[in-house]
Design an enzyme around this catalytic site. Structure first.
Site, PDB file in Angstrom:
ATOM      1  N   ASP A 240       0.866  -1.179   0.000  1.00  0.00           N
ATOM      2  CA  ASP A 240       0.000   0.000   0.000  1.00  0.00           C
ATOM      3  C   ASP A 240       0.903   1.230   0.000  1.00  0.00           C
ATOM      4  O   ASP A 240       2.136   1.115   0.035  1.00  0.00           O
ATOM      5  CB  ASP A 240      -0.939   0.000   1.211  1.00  0.00           C
ATOM      6  CG  ASP A 240      -2.281   0.665   0.899  1.00  0.00           C
ATOM      7  OD1 ASP A 240      -2.269   1.731   0.237  1.00  0.00           O
ATOM      8  OD2 ASP A 240      -3.329   0.161   1.324  1.00  0.00           O
ATOM      9  N   GLY A 260       4.347   1.623  -1.744  1.00  0.00           N
ATOM     10  CA  GLY A 260       4.371   2.083  -3.128  1.00  0.00           C
ATOM     11  C   GLY A 260       2.972   2.355  -3.629  1.00  0.00           C
ATOM     12  O   GLY A 260       1.989   2.154  -2.916  1.00  0.00           O
ATOM     13  N   PHE A 262       0.073   1.486  -6.507  1.00  0.00           N
ATOM     14  CA  PHE A 262      -0.258   0.473  -7.504  1.00  0.00           C
ATOM     15  C   PHE A 262      -0.433   1.073  -8.901  1.00  0.00           C
ATOM     16  O   PHE A 262      -0.620   0.355  -9.869  1.00  0.00           O
ATOM     17  CB  PHE A 262      -1.461  -0.371  -7.118  1.00  0.00           C
ATOM     18  CG  PHE A 262      -2.640   0.368  -6.517  1.00  0.00           C
ATOM     19  CD1 PHE A 262      -3.153   1.528  -7.083  1.00  0.00           C
ATOM     20  CD2 PHE A 262      -3.255  -0.130  -5.375  1.00  0.00           C
ATOM     21  CE1 PHE A 262      -4.236   2.181  -6.536  1.00  0.00           C
ATOM     22  CE2 PHE A 262      -4.351   0.514  -4.813  1.00  0.00           C
ATOM     23  CZ  PHE A 262      -4.839   1.666  -5.394  1.00  0.00           C
ATOM     24  N   HIS A 280     -13.329  -1.089  -7.231  1.00  0.00           N
ATOM     25  CA  HIS A 280     -14.533  -0.239  -7.219  1.00  0.00           C
ATOM     26  C   HIS A 280     -14.246   1.195  -6.786  1.00  0.00           C
ATOM     27  O   HIS A 280     -15.112   2.062  -6.914  1.00  0.00           O
ATOM     28  CB  HIS A 280     -15.626  -0.864  -6.354  1.00  0.00           C
ATOM     29  CG  HIS A 280     -15.426  -0.695  -4.873  1.00  0.00           C
ATOM     30  ND1 HIS A 280     -16.457  -0.835  -3.981  1.00  0.00           N
ATOM     31  CD2 HIS A 280     -14.324  -0.426  -4.123  1.00  0.00           C
ATOM     32  CE1 HIS A 280     -16.002  -0.644  -2.747  1.00  0.00           C
ATOM     33  NE2 HIS A 280     -14.715  -0.400  -2.808  1.00  0.00           N
TER      34      HIS A 280
END
Length: 372
Positions: A240, A260, A262, A280
């Protein structure tokens, strides 16, 4: 852990002795939805309006229970006068609060004015296996409420999200940079759902052939902690944002943390990539960017598990509909239908290898590279 210990953990976390089969859970949810629909339609429109407005009282009552510390004080039945003394409240006023809470099933209250815990109260204790008090703090916070007051403005064209209108920045920027305490509250709320989904995923998926798993956007590591409780052979990596994982209490044998984004790429070579309620949060373009990075990291032999609440084709009073509105208010994402997910995955170079309905009502998509 022994099977008995796992069952005890499930009972504490779920408030139920067993995880129901997905088909039974879906049937029970559909029955509740039908009964609630009948209840609404039996009332004239003015009553429906009032009931919809008055239902918001429940959130404020839950917040008061948590702020007063009542769930922690109800480990045994108590006279209201004694409870009032322990939490620093006026007995008469506290009784009025508790009478409403009891009428809504949030606590128990007998004719002798003795209050006792309920399964709801137990789930709000500070030492609960799944910390649902985090959701109460999240959904009743002032900054959360301010976003909803911009709902009507947010439906107009070419305006930011309701959250951005309220706070001048996007949700994730606010919770990581502007108000870190809000980020802590958000982490706690997500940990409750992650614990629940982690239990179900531990039972529903085959983990024996998986050695390494990376939780993409895994917050404080709650899901991985549950998975390792059931499957201690797993080597688990939490991924994360750096400012998020620095708050995580996730260390020990077989555990690692990587900070980091994504959007910039993911650690490569893991057997399974887990995305729990991540896709979502984002619009199609950014969701495809995340999934493309997952596809690149997992390579031809890995797989991804995407867990989301799937939207129905027609309007339906369910969790997915409520979650979709929440995404509209807070972020740029949305809940999607199966066909929409299939197209989204395909644009990222992934295909659905298997689709499972979970007992939570969410759907677990097993994804592999197209052509494999």
């Amino acid at each position: 852990m022994s099977e008995r210990s796992l069952r005890r953990f499930e009972r504490d976390a779920l408030g139920a002795p067993v995880i129901p089969p997905p088909a039974i859970a879906r049937w029970a949810t559909a029955l509740r939805r039908r009964l609630l629909g009948v209840h609404r339609r039996l009332a004239p429109p003015p009553v429906q309006v009032l009931e919809a407005l008055f239902s918001s009282f429940d959130a404020h009552v839950l917040r008061a229970l948590v702020e007063l510390g009542i769930p922690d004080e109800l480990q045994r039945p108590s006279a209201i006068s004694d409870l009032a003394e322990r939490v620093g409240a006026d007995p008469t006023r506290l009784e009025r609060l508790l009478r409403y809470a009891a009428a809504r099933g949030l606590v128990g209250l007998d004719r002798r004015s003795r209050v006792r815990s309920s399964p709801v109260t137990d789930s709000l204790r500070s030492d609960a296996a799944a910390p649902w008090r985090g959701w109460v703090r999240f959904a009743t916070s002032d900054w959360f409420d301010a976003s909803w007051r911009n709902l009507s403005a947010a439906v107009k064209p070419e305006v930011p999200t309701a959250f951005e209108l309220a706070h001048g920045t996007d949700f994730f920027g606010y919770t990581t940079e502007i108000d870190p305490e809000a980020g802590v509250v958000f982490d706690q709320a997500m940990a409750a759902g992650a614990t629940l989904q982690g239990i179900v995923l531990s039972r529903a998926l085959d983990w024996d052939s998986v050695e390494t798993v990376l939780d993409v956007g895994g917050g404080n590591g709650a899901t991985l902690g549950v998975l390792q409780r059931y499957h201690p052979h797993l080597s688990a990596t939490l991924f994360d944002l750096p400012e998020v994982v620095e708050r995580a209490r996730f260390d020990g044998d077989g555990r690692s943390i990587v900070g980091g984004s994504f959007f910039d790429g993911l650690p490569a070579g893991h057997d399974r990539y887990l995305l729990l309620a991540i896709v979502h949060d984002w619009d199609d373009n950014r969701a495809i960017a995340i999934l493309s990075n997952v596809a690149a990291a997992m390579g031809p032999e890995g797989e991804a598990i995407v867990v989301e609440n799937v939207a129905s084709e027609l309007p339906q009073d369910d969790f997915a509909a409520a979650s979709d509105l929440l995404m509209f208010v807070l972020a740029t994402g949305r809940e999607r239908t199966v066909d929409q997910y299939r197209r989204l995955f395909g644009d990222a170079g992934l295909r659905i290898a298997r689709q499972r309905l979970l007992a939570t009502g969410a759907t677990a998509f097993t994804l592999r590279a197209i052509g494999r």
